[in-house]
Design a protein around this motif. Structure first.
Motif, PDB file in Angstrom:
ATOM      1  N   PHE A 384       0.844  -1.195   0.000  1.00 47.29           N
ATOM      2  CA  PHE A 384       0.000   0.000   0.000  1.00 47.29           C
ATOM      3  C   PHE A 384       0.885   1.253   0.000  1.00 47.29           C
ATOM      4  O   PHE A 384       0.599   2.233  -0.676  1.00 47.29           O
ATOM      5  CB  PHE A 384      -0.899   0.033   1.241  1.00 47.29           C
ATOM      6  N   ALA A 385       1.957   1.191   0.795  1.00 42.96           N
ATOM      7  CA  ALA A 385       2.860   2.340   0.896  1.00 42.96           C
ATOM      8  C   ALA A 385       3.563   2.618  -0.428  1.00 42.96           C
ATOM      9  O   ALA A 385       3.793   3.783  -0.792  1.00 42.96           O
ATOM     10  CB  ALA A 385       3.889   2.099   1.999  1.00 42.96           C
ATOM     11  N   LYS A 386       3.894   1.572  -1.179  1.00 42.57           N
ATOM     12  CA  LYS A 386       4.559   1.759  -2.480  1.00 42.57           C
ATOM     13  C   LYS A 386       3.694   2.624  -3.399  1.00 42.57           C
ATOM     14  O   LYS A 386       4.200   3.424  -4.185  1.00 42.57           O
ATOM     15  CB  LYS A 386       4.805   0.383  -3.118  1.00 42.57           C
ATOM     16  N   ALA A 387       2.383   2.472  -3.277  1.00 43.69           N
ATOM     17  CA  ALA A 387       1.456   3.177  -4.158  1.00 43.69           C
ATOM     18  C   ALA A 387       1.011   4.519  -3.604  1.00 43.69           C
ATOM     19  O   ALA A 387       0.173   5.191  -4.225  1.00 43.69           O
ATOM     20  CB  ALA A 387       0.228   2.301  -4.421  1.00 43.69           C
ATOM     21  N   THR A 388       1.530   4.931  -2.454  1.00 40.81           N
ATOM     22  CA  THR A 388       1.117   6.229  -1.916  1.00 40.81           C
ATOM     23  C   THR A 388       2.279   7.146  -1.580  1.00 40.81           C
ATOM     24  O   THR A 388       2.093   8.358  -1.494  1.00 40.81           O
ATOM     25  CB  THR A 388       0.231   6.041  -0.665  1.00 40.81           C
ATOM     26  N   ALA A 389       3.501   6.625  -1.434  1.00 41.59           N
ATOM     27  CA  ALA A 389       4.633   7.491  -1.074  1.00 41.59           C
ATOM     28  C   ALA A 389       4.881   8.538  -2.158  1.00 41.59           C
ATOM     29  O   ALA A 389       5.054   9.732  -1.864  1.00 41.59           O
ATOM     30  CB  ALA A 389       5.889   6.656  -0.835  1.00 41.59           C
ATOM     31  N   PHE A 390       4.889   8.127  -3.427  1.00 45.60           N
ATOM     32  CA  PHE A 390       5.113   9.104  -4.507  1.00 45.60           C
ATOM     33  C   PHE A 390       3.918  10.029  -4.672  1.00 45.60           C
ATOM     34  O   PHE A 390       4.058  11.174  -5.111  1.00 45.60           O
ATOM     35  CB  PHE A 390       5.420   8.392  -5.836  1.00 45.60           C
ATOM     36  N   HIS A 391       2.713   9.535  -4.336  1.00 46.36           N
ATOM     37  CA  HIS A 391       1.504  10.375  -4.357  1.00 46.36           C
ATOM     38  C   HIS A 391       1.661  11.545  -3.394  1.00 46.36           C
ATOM     39  O   HIS A 391       1.300  12.684  -3.712  1.00 46.36           O
ATOM     40  CB  HIS A 391       0.297   9.504  -3.987  1.00 46.36           C
ATOM     41  N   GLU A 392       2.201  11.271  -2.228  1.00 51.21           N
ATOM     42  CA  GLU A 392       2.319  12.304  -1.208  1.00 51.21           C
ATOM     43  C   GLU A 392       3.507  13.240  -1.450  1.00 51.21           C
ATOM     44  O   GLU A 392       3.464  14.410  -1.062  1.00 51.21           O
ATOM     45  CB  GLU A 392       2.466  11.664   0.181  1.00 51.21           C
ATOM     46  N   MET A 393       4.553  12.753  -2.093  1.00 49.55           N
ATOM     47  CA  MET A 393       5.791  13.545  -2.171  1.00 49.55           C
ATOM     48  C   MET A 393       6.146  13.928  -3.608  1.00 49.55           C
ATOM     49  O   MET A 393       5.679  14.919  -4.121  1.00 49.55           O
ATOM     50  CB  MET A 393       6.923  12.790  -1.474  1.00 49.55           C
TER      51      MET A 393
END
Length: 571
Positions: A384-393
């Motif tokens: 899940f984190a792989k798909a949201t870290a770049f979303h946030e940063m």
């Protein structure tokens, strides 16, 4: 800039006057006008700080600004940027007026619970204006004493069942009472220890009034809003209805009805399920994507390892878009992001990561109950984190905010979720299409889960505001159809409905992403931009606005003074 009181209309005596239709060298540019309106609005909101009367105080301002805007010659605006700014400001002012009118109607519904409010508001506004003749100590004490009697009578009416309002109105009334308490405390503090007779007259009446107001809140919550004592975490929202949604959709330049958007969300959800089944089969779970999802949820890291994992994923996302030339990443943007851990209390409304200037990471804290710890670990697993870290940063929120502060910053007035969240989620679609960013079916399940989550946000937020779903229905949708942990589902719905986010916010993720994605295809197909990097860089330099107006800039769409949304990006 000086003006008469808002109740008597506004006249800016330091603004140069010129005949409509005839440009003047010293006239305001659209950028200057928007900058001024943004500053004016900030001052007005700060000064008129009581929601109960704010609509009446601000509406005159917006109406006069809209009239002034209409006096401009649209045809004589210098370029497409100025014409876009005109339409943006026009829509903003119209929506502001309509929202205030809706607020006035909602305030009228609170009247049975607030018969004591008007005289108190007069005192509080006199305090804001420093009209000391209206704040004579004995008069202030008399007003507070009379208000206390009305508060006690209202409490009796609520407890006996003589006063009836709907649950949403009841919660609005509670919020208003708490705001009155805060403003009354400011009034007392203004004179406390400075005006001896004020203290002498008002100390006891104020104490009695504040106690009575505090005692009125529990019966309103229990009898009218249906909240049992101790339900501090209860999910309470304020549906705006179909008319309210239409007002916001028009302002955000979305040329679809709520019903059309719900249909589109169901179609996208079905696509996600199909892709989920494919990934599940490659993981050995056949077409049981729920089982594959359960497997992925259990692939979290151990306590203490979450920050290192998230940092690696942030760096990986930034490296990828730079390596493939997808968007320009200024070195300073890469150097200056920060990381914080999210407090347990905040995770009740933000169960996942947040991003912007910094990334705020969710992971269980030691004080959490055991069951809550397990759900938080599962809800923030590595895939899940792989798909949201770049979303946030990078290339998501952090990169966007970096540019917002440096390019056409005046357009911050037009902040909207279709740009803010749409830009970040757009990259989820782009990186999925490239086929080499997500490593294996587990990563695919992670990013597809987020996409299903965004489909569900459209379904439950629009469904809730249309009156088709309760808050609990929204939670059950996330648990049953998306596979949320119940704790994260409750946090998601609480975050969406508690009033901190505008009604279309959650729908803005996927719909905004689809708009930018569709625009990218059109722009590249027509050769307007030579590369993805050129397209993405220009979006960042234009700053925030409804995506249809971005399209007007890219495609040089012919605009008019009364231009309305017409882009059918889903078709």
């Amino acid at each position: 800039m000086t003006s008469r009181d808002v109740s008597g209309g506004w006249t800016y005596i330091d603004m140069p006057q010129h005949t409509p239709g005839q440009p003047a060298a010293d006239a305001e540019t659209m950028e200057q006008r928007i900058t001024r309106v943004k500053a004016d609005q900030s001052d007005l909101y700060e000064f008129h700080n009581i929601d109960l009367v704010r609509p009446a105080r601000l509406k005159d301002y917006y109406v006069e600004e809209l009239d002034k805007l209409h006096q401009l010659s649209f045809e004589e605006l210098p370029d497409q940027e100025a014409r876009v700014d005109y339409v943006l400001l026009r829509n903003y002012l119209r929506r502001s007026i309509r929202r205030l009118e809706l607020d006035e109607k909602r305030n009228e519904k609170m009247a049975p619970l607030l018969p004591f409010a008007a005289p108190l508001v007069e005192l509080l506004e006199a305090r804001q204006k420093v009209e000391l003749d209206s704040l004579k100590p004995r008069h202030t004490a008399d007003v507070m004493d009379a208000a206390t009697r009305l508060v006690l009578k209202t409490k009796e009416g609520v407890e006996s069942g003589k006063i009836h309002v709907d649950g949403v109105t009841a919660i609005r009334a509670v919020s208003t009472i708490e705001q009155l308490q805060a403003r009354l405390a400011e009034l007392i503090d203004f004179f406390k220890g400075y005006h001896p007779t004020f203290d002498w007259w008002t100390a006891q009446p104020y104490e009695a009034l504040n106690r009575a107001l505090a005692d009125l809140i529990p019966p309103i919550k229990v009898k009218l809003a249906g909240q049992r004592p101790g339900e501090e975490d209860a999910i309470v929202g304020q549906p705006i209805g179909r008319d309210g949604l239409l007002v916001d959709l028009e302002a955000e330049m979305i040329s679809y009805t709520p019903e059309e958007l719900l249909k589109a969300a169901e179609e996208k959800f079905a696509w996600c399920e199909d892709k989920m089944r494919s990934a599940a089969a490659r993981m050995g779970f056949g077409d049981d994507w729920h089982a594959a999802l359960e497997h992925v949820k259990n692939l979290g890291v151990e306590p203490g390892e979450q920050p290192a994992m998230v940092k690696r994923l942030v760096v990986e996302g930034a490296d990828y878009v730079e390596r493939h030339g997808l968007v320009t990443v200024p070195p300073l943007a890469r150097r200056t992001w920060r990381m914080y851990m999210m407090a347990a209390e905040r995770q009740k409304v933000n169960p996942f990561f947040l991003g912007g200037p910094e990334i705020i990471v969710s992971y269980p804290t030691a004080a959490m109950a055991h069951g809550d710890k397990l759900m938080s670990i599962r809800g923030n697993n590595r895939h899940f984190a792989k798909a949201t870290a770049f979303h946030e940063m990078i290339p998501g929120h952090h990169l966007a905010m970096f540019h917002e502060a440096r390019h056409r910053a005046y357009r911050a007035l037009f902040e909207n979720p279709f740009w803010v969240e749409g830009w970040a989620m757009y990259w989820e679609l782009v990186l999925w299409d490239r086929g080499d960013f997500f490593d294996g079916p587990e990563d695919e399940v992670g990013t597809l889960w987020w996409r299903m989550h965004r489909c569900a946000r459209i379904l439950f937020s629009l469904g809730y505001h249309l009156g088709r779903m309760s808050a609990q229905d929204c939670v059950e949708l996330l648990v049953a159809r998306v596979g949320h942990e119940r704790r994260t589902a409750e946090g998601e719905v609480r975050r969406s409905l508690n009033g901190d986010y505008e009604p279309l916010y959650q729908a803005g993720y996927y719909l905004g992403a689809l708009q930018i994605y569709s625009l990218r295809d059109e722009v590249l197909r027509k050769g307007i931009c030579a590369s993805e990097r050129e397209f993405n860089d220009r979006i960042l330099r234009e700053n925030e606005m409804p995506i249809e107006m971005l399209r007007a800039l890219f495609l040089d769409v012919e605009l008019s003074k009364e231009y309305k949304a017409q882009w059918r990006f889903l078709d």
